[in-house]
Design an enzyme around this catalytic site. Structure first.
Site, PDB file in Angstrom:
ATOM      1  N   HIS A   8       0.985  -1.109  -0.125  1.00 46.74           N
ATOM      2  CA  HIS A   8       0.183  -0.049  -0.153  1.00 46.74           C
ATOM      3  C   HIS A   8       0.889   1.375   0.132  1.00 46.74           C
ATOM      4  O   HIS A   8       0.730   2.132  -0.563  1.00 46.74           O
ATOM      5  CB  HIS A   8      -0.911   0.078   1.135  1.00 46.74           C
ATOM      6  CG  HIS A   8      -1.953  -1.031   1.422  1.00 46.74           C
ATOM      7  ND1 HIS A   8      -2.105  -1.913   2.623  1.00 46.74           N
ATOM      8  CD2 HIS A   8      -3.001  -1.203   0.426  1.00 46.74           C
ATOM      9  CE1 HIS A   8      -3.295  -2.560   2.524  1.00 46.74           C
ATOM     10  NE2 HIS A   8      -3.607  -2.393   1.271  1.00 46.74           N
ATOM     11  N   LYS A  33     -18.190  -5.484   8.915  1.00 49.10           N
ATOM     12  CA  LYS A  33     -16.893  -6.282   8.739  1.00 49.10           C
ATOM     13  C   LYS A  33     -15.946  -6.507  10.068  1.00 49.10           C
ATOM     14  O   LYS A  33     -15.619  -5.419  10.351  1.00 49.10           O
ATOM     15  CB  LYS A  33     -16.190  -6.048   7.382  1.00 49.10           C
ATOM     16  CG  LYS A  33     -15.186  -6.970   6.658  1.00 49.10           C
ATOM     17  CD  LYS A  33     -14.635  -6.297   5.459  1.00 49.10           C
ATOM     18  CE  LYS A  33     -13.492  -6.881   5.061  1.00 49.10           C
ATOM     19  NZ  LYS A  33     -12.832  -6.327   3.895  1.00 49.10           N
ATOM     20  N   ARG A  56      -2.205  -5.777  -8.348  1.00 53.16           N
ATOM     21  CA  ARG A  56      -1.032  -6.792  -8.166  1.00 53.16           C
ATOM     22  C   ARG A  56      -0.680  -7.843  -9.355  1.00 53.16           C
ATOM     23  O   ARG A  56       0.060  -8.311  -9.582  1.00 53.16           O
ATOM     24  CB  ARG A  56      -1.321  -7.610  -6.719  1.00 53.16           C
ATOM     25  CG  ARG A  56      -0.840  -6.619  -5.598  1.00 53.16           C
ATOM     26  CD  ARG A  56      -1.613  -7.415  -4.401  1.00 53.16           C
ATOM     27  NE  ARG A  56      -2.789  -7.461  -4.207  1.00 53.16           N
ATOM     28  CZ  ARG A  56      -4.097  -7.823  -3.491  1.00 53.16           C
ATOM     29  NH1 ARG A  56      -3.413  -8.019  -2.382  1.00 53.16           N
ATOM     30  NH2 ARG A  56      -5.070  -8.059  -3.625  1.00 53.16           N
ATOM     31  N   SER A  96      -2.985  -7.578   3.317  1.00 58.81           N
ATOM     32  CA  SER A  96      -3.329  -7.544   4.604  1.00 58.81           C
ATOM     33  C   SER A  96      -3.570  -8.899   5.393  1.00 58.81           C
ATOM     34  O   SER A  96      -3.061  -9.259   6.535  1.00 58.81           O
ATOM     35  CB  SER A  96      -4.428  -6.370   4.892  1.00 58.81           C
ATOM     36  OG  SER A  96      -4.089  -5.077   4.271  1.00 58.81           O
TER      37      SER A  96
HETATM   38  O1  PNS Z   1      -8.700  -2.722   0.996  1.00 56.24           O
HETATM   39  P1  PNS Z   1      -9.863  -3.196   0.339  1.00 56.24           P
HETATM   40  O2  PNS Z   1     -10.852  -3.893   1.279  1.00 56.24           O
HETATM   41  O3  PNS Z   1      -9.787  -4.120  -0.783  1.00 56.24           O
HETATM   42  O4  PNS Z   1     -10.522  -2.104  -0.246  1.00 56.24           O
HETATM   43  C1  PNS Z   1     -11.891  -2.139  -0.957  1.00 56.24           C
HETATM   44  C2  PNS Z   1     -12.413  -0.787  -1.227  1.00 56.24           C
HETATM   45  C3  PNS Z   1     -12.789   0.002   0.552  1.00 56.24           C
HETATM   46  C4  PNS Z   1     -11.769   0.346  -1.837  1.00 56.24           C
HETATM   47  C5  PNS Z   1     -13.895  -0.845  -1.875  1.00 56.24           C
HETATM   48  O5  PNS Z   1     -14.765  -2.010  -1.073  1.00 56.24           O
HETATM   49  C6  PNS Z   1     -14.865   0.485  -1.678  1.00 56.24           C
HETATM   50  O6  PNS Z   1     -14.620   1.377  -2.299  1.00 56.24           O
HETATM   51  N1  PNS Z   1     -15.834   0.353  -0.899  1.00 56.24           N
HETATM   52  C7  PNS Z   1     -16.605   1.440  -0.628  1.00 56.24           C
HETATM   53  C8  PNS Z   1     -18.066   1.080  -0.752  1.00 56.24           C
HETATM   54  C9  PNS Z   1     -18.349   1.437  -2.195  1.00 56.24           C
HETATM   55  O7  PNS Z   1     -18.197   2.459  -2.657  1.00 56.24           O
HETATM   56  N2  PNS Z   1     -18.567   0.223  -3.123  1.00 56.24           N
HETATM   57  C10 PNS Z   1     -18.956   0.363  -4.325  1.00 56.24           C
HETATM   58  C11 PNS Z   1     -17.636   0.027  -5.446  1.00 56.24           C
HETATM   59  S1  PNS Z   1     -18.108   0.071  -6.989  1.00 56.24           S
END
Ligand code: PNS
Length: 159
Positions: A17, A41, A90, A127
């Site tokens: 990150h 979560k 990745r 993570s």
């Molecule tokens: O580190 P992660 O958990 O892979 O990150 C995922 C994240 C937080 C970037 C993604 O789940 C997100 O943007 N969540 C916010 C809710 C949202 O906007 N959902 C619609 C995505 S199209």
């Protein structure tokens, strides 16, 4: 002024990150690292702890800010005058879901997504794997910044 966001759970932030955040900071005026607060979560670190750690490990990069968000990332972007989401890719396995999210976010709000290729040194890193190895006594030094390593030890020893 181009302001972009690096969103994620960051539970915890890894060196992968940090690599993306610092490279994004070289390319844009401001990078907001947005930590998702998702009460449904379970996480090892609270959203406030994740923000605190990120603030500590990015304090040397003057154009990086750290914030918390919940709800949709596009709403966070609208509210904070952010024109693009920056994500690290990745491997091919990341691509399908990232592409779907990027297209949905553009379709719904006109928010662009910019993909950066992960440094191959961190291509395997997540993570979840850092937490799993740390939990069972693996050596994760070099995979996450020192404040994370310290807190992982404290948290996992404390149970
Ligand atoms: O580190 P992660 O958990 O892979 O990150 C995922 C994240 C937080 C970037 C993604 O789940 C997100 O943007 N969540 C916010 C809710 C949202 O906007 N959902 C619609 C995505 S199209």
């Amino acid at each position: 002024m181009i302001r972009v966001v690096c969103p994620g759970s960051f539970d915890p932030v890894t060196n992968g990150h940090l690599d993306i955040i610092s490279r994004a900071a070289k390319l844009h005026d401001e990078v907001v690292v947005a930590v998702l607060r998702n009460p449904s979560k379970s996480s090892l670190f609270t959203a406030d702890e994740r923000v605190e750690i990120l603030a500590e490990v990015t304090k040397g990069i003057s154009n990086v800010k750290v914030a918390k968000f919940d709800g949709l990332i596009v709403d966070f972007c609208r509210a904070n005058d952010i024109s693009a989401i920056v994500k690290g890719l990745r491997a091919v396995s990341d691509f399908d879901y990232e592409m779907q999210m990027a297209q949905m976010n553009y379709n719904q709000a006109g928010v662009e997504t910019l993909f950066m290729t992960t440094n191959p040194l961190y291509a395997f890193l997540s993570s979840s794997l850092v937490k799993e190895f740390a939990r069972f006594g693996g050596d994760v030094a070099g995979l996450a910044p020192d404040p994370v390593l310290r807190r992982l030890t404290e948290r996992l020893v404390a149970g």
